[in-house]
Design an enzyme around this catalytic site. Structure first.
Site, PDB file in Angstrom:
ATOM      1  N   GLU A  45       0.823  -1.210   0.000  1.00 22.42           N
ATOM      2  CA  GLU A  45       0.000   0.000   0.000  1.00 22.42           C
ATOM      3  C   GLU A  45       0.857   1.261   0.000  1.00 22.42           C
ATOM      4  OE1 GLU A  45      -3.065   0.386  -0.582  1.00 22.42           O
ATOM      5  OE2 GLU A  45      -3.634  -1.730  -0.551  1.00 22.42           O
ATOM      6  N   TYR A 128      -6.210   6.594   4.372  1.00 19.79           N
ATOM      7  CA  TYR A 128      -6.368   5.585   3.325  1.00 19.79           C
ATOM      8  C   TYR A 128      -5.576   4.318   3.647  1.00 19.79           C
ATOM      9  CZ  TYR A 128      -5.558   2.815  -0.759  1.00 19.79           C
ATOM     10  OH  TYR A 128      -5.444   1.739  -1.595  1.00 19.79           O
ATOM     11  N   ASP A 146      -9.652   4.973  -2.859  1.00 26.22           N
ATOM     12  CA  ASP A 146      -8.570   5.504  -3.680  1.00 26.22           C
ATOM     13  C   ASP A 146      -9.186   6.081  -4.958  1.00 26.22           C
ATOM     14  OD1 ASP A 146      -9.293   3.310  -5.187  1.00 26.22           O
ATOM     15  OD2 ASP A 146      -7.276   2.464  -5.320  1.00 26.22           O
ATOM     16  N   CYS A 198     -14.170  -0.337 -14.883  1.00 29.07           N
ATOM     17  CA  CYS A 198     -14.653   1.048 -14.785  1.00 29.07           C
ATOM     18  C   CYS A 198     -13.465   2.003 -14.923  1.00 29.07           C
ATOM     19  CB  CYS A 198     -15.374   1.250 -13.452  1.00 29.07           C
ATOM     20  SG  CYS A 198     -16.366   2.759 -13.370  1.00 29.07           S
ATOM     21  N   CYS A 205     -18.611  -0.989 -19.787  1.00 26.19           N
ATOM     22  CA  CYS A 205     -19.891  -1.044 -19.075  1.00 26.19           C
ATOM     23  C   CYS A 205     -20.662  -2.332 -19.368  1.00 26.19           C
ATOM     24  CB  CYS A 205     -20.746   0.162 -19.442  1.00 26.19           C
ATOM     25  SG  CYS A 205     -19.996   1.751 -18.972  1.00 26.19           S
ATOM     26  N   CYS A 208     -19.722  -5.030 -16.818  1.00 30.73           N
ATOM     27  CA  CYS A 208     -19.593  -4.603 -15.421  1.00 30.73           C
ATOM     28  C   CYS A 208     -20.632  -5.310 -14.549  1.00 30.73           C
ATOM     29  CB  CYS A 208     -19.776  -3.098 -15.317  1.00 30.73           C
ATOM     30  SG  CYS A 208     -19.697  -2.481 -13.619  1.00 30.73           S
ATOM     31  N   CYS A 214     -25.865   1.293 -12.317  1.00 33.42           N
ATOM     32  CA  CYS A 214     -25.012   2.453 -12.578  1.00 33.42           C
ATOM     33  C   CYS A 214     -25.825   3.597 -13.167  1.00 33.42           C
ATOM     34  CB  CYS A 214     -23.872   2.071 -13.520  1.00 33.42           C
ATOM     35  SG  CYS A 214     -22.746   3.442 -13.863  1.00 33.42           S
TER      36      CYS A 214
END
Length: 361
Positions: A45, A128, A146, A198, A205, A208, A214
């Protein structure tokens, strides 16, 4: 009417499509009882902050080979760690990495705290990173947000407010979807969704898992979101950089101050970086030449242009600034990117000076 986004739907998609990462435990292994190593989660991270997965992989593998535990990293020499970090950028991360490792080793017995609140007390760990470690390593239902998650939330809910003003709203929307069951897998699922489907420019799309919920897809605005406040033009800073090499091949290098950009990294002596070209300030007395070339590099907040100054010096040249590093001990890979650009310019530009027919800069 659109469906409500479901964490269960996304987890089912993740179980079948999770990316393979050297720091990640697959959902199948995790369901079989294998637990993520908090050290590897933390290290990944920190490395991934403002850096791509592709760029981080090799660094992560090298670090975990050299320092497989937080205790071994805590015991490492600062200069060695900084040299291995060279090229990854944002060097304050490396300094904080060492500070954090030493606190965990010395004050926590080599074990990372298991809650977001306790993790945030460690050096270099902000909201975060603390959320990511707590969720992924310890399954605390902490919300991880994020850039990928912001993009997914902005599109799912058709949030028109531009970033960065939209961050609080997008965080609240992400919190509302974070499940109590498998929060670590869910956090990684949303990030994978943003990274692979995405995406910024060409969202897929049609495949997804959240296509039916969405709002931006239904409105035809997915590619336009999230909106962003226009950035100001980056200023340009100027500086001088001095590259000296002795007749025996040794290079003049110095360790930069701990604070500021490239803090604690090895580099060529130089001036401050300012709006106007600074006064000449050579690190040693020598016959410096101007080859008429400059190195350009872009940092997060400004563009840098460094004018080169070059010198060849006798073996007995002394210095009160920096150290002559023997050629056999000098590793260009230990230099941060901008300093490595200087080196590459010096050794490849045919216009640069030479002291004799056998000794070139």
């Amino acid at each position: 009417m659109r469906d409500a986004p479901s964490a269960r739907t996304l987890l089912d998609w993740y179980d079948a499509n999770a990316r393979t990462m050297p720091w990640r435990i697959s959902p199948r292994d995790r369901s079989g009882g294998m637990r993520p190593d908090p050290y590897r989660v933390w290290l990944s991270e920190v490395m991934l902050q403002q850096t791509t997965v592709a760029a981080v992989r090799a660094y992560f593998m090298k670090f975990t080979e050299l320092w497989p535990t937080v205790n071994s990293l805590a015991a490492a020499e600062d200069s060695t760690v900084m040299a291995e970090w060279a090229g990854l950028g944002y060097y304050a991360r490396a300094r904080n990495l060492l500070k954090c490792a030493r606190v965990v080793a010395q004050e926590h017995g080599g074990r990372f705290p298991e809650t977001r609140d306790e993790l945030m007390k460690l050096p270099g760990i902000g909201p975060y990173t603390a959320s990511a470690i707590a969720a992924i390593a310890f399954d605390e239902p902490a919300t991880v947000v994020d850039g990928n998650v912001e993009r997914v939330m902005a599109r799912i809910h058709a949030v028109e407010t531009p970033l960065p003003s939209a961050k609080p709203e997008l965080t609240r929307l992400a919190e509302a979807l974070t499940p109590g069951d498998r929060p670590g897998d869910y956090a990684q699922a949303v990030m994978d969704l943003g990274a692979t489907i995405c995406t910024t420019r060409s969202p897929a799309c049609g495949i997804c898992p959240w296509m039916r919920c969405c709002a931006a897809r239904m409105l035809g605005t997915a590619k336009e979101l999230p909106k962003k406040t226009p950035k100001k033009a980056k200023p340009v800073r100027l500086g001088l950089v001095y590259v000296a090499r002795r007749d025996d091949g040794a290079w003049l290098l110095e360790t930069r101050p701990e604070t500021g950009l490239l803090g604690g990294m090895l580099g060529w002596p130089g001036t401050d970086w300012e709006e106007k070209l600074p006064e000449e300030s050579p690190p040693i007395s020598a016959e410096w030449t101007d080859p008429g070339v400059e190195v350009r590099h872009t940092f997060t907040h400004f563009h840098l242009r460094l004018a080169l100054r070059l010198a060849c010096t006798p073996v007995d040249t002394g210095t009160t600034r920096g150290t002559f590093v023997p050629s056999a001990e000098f590793r260009p890979s230990a230099l941060p990117t901008v300093m490595r650009k200087v080196y590459e310019m010096v050794v490849t530009d045919g216009r640069l000076v030479e002291r004799s027919s056998t000794q070139r800069l």
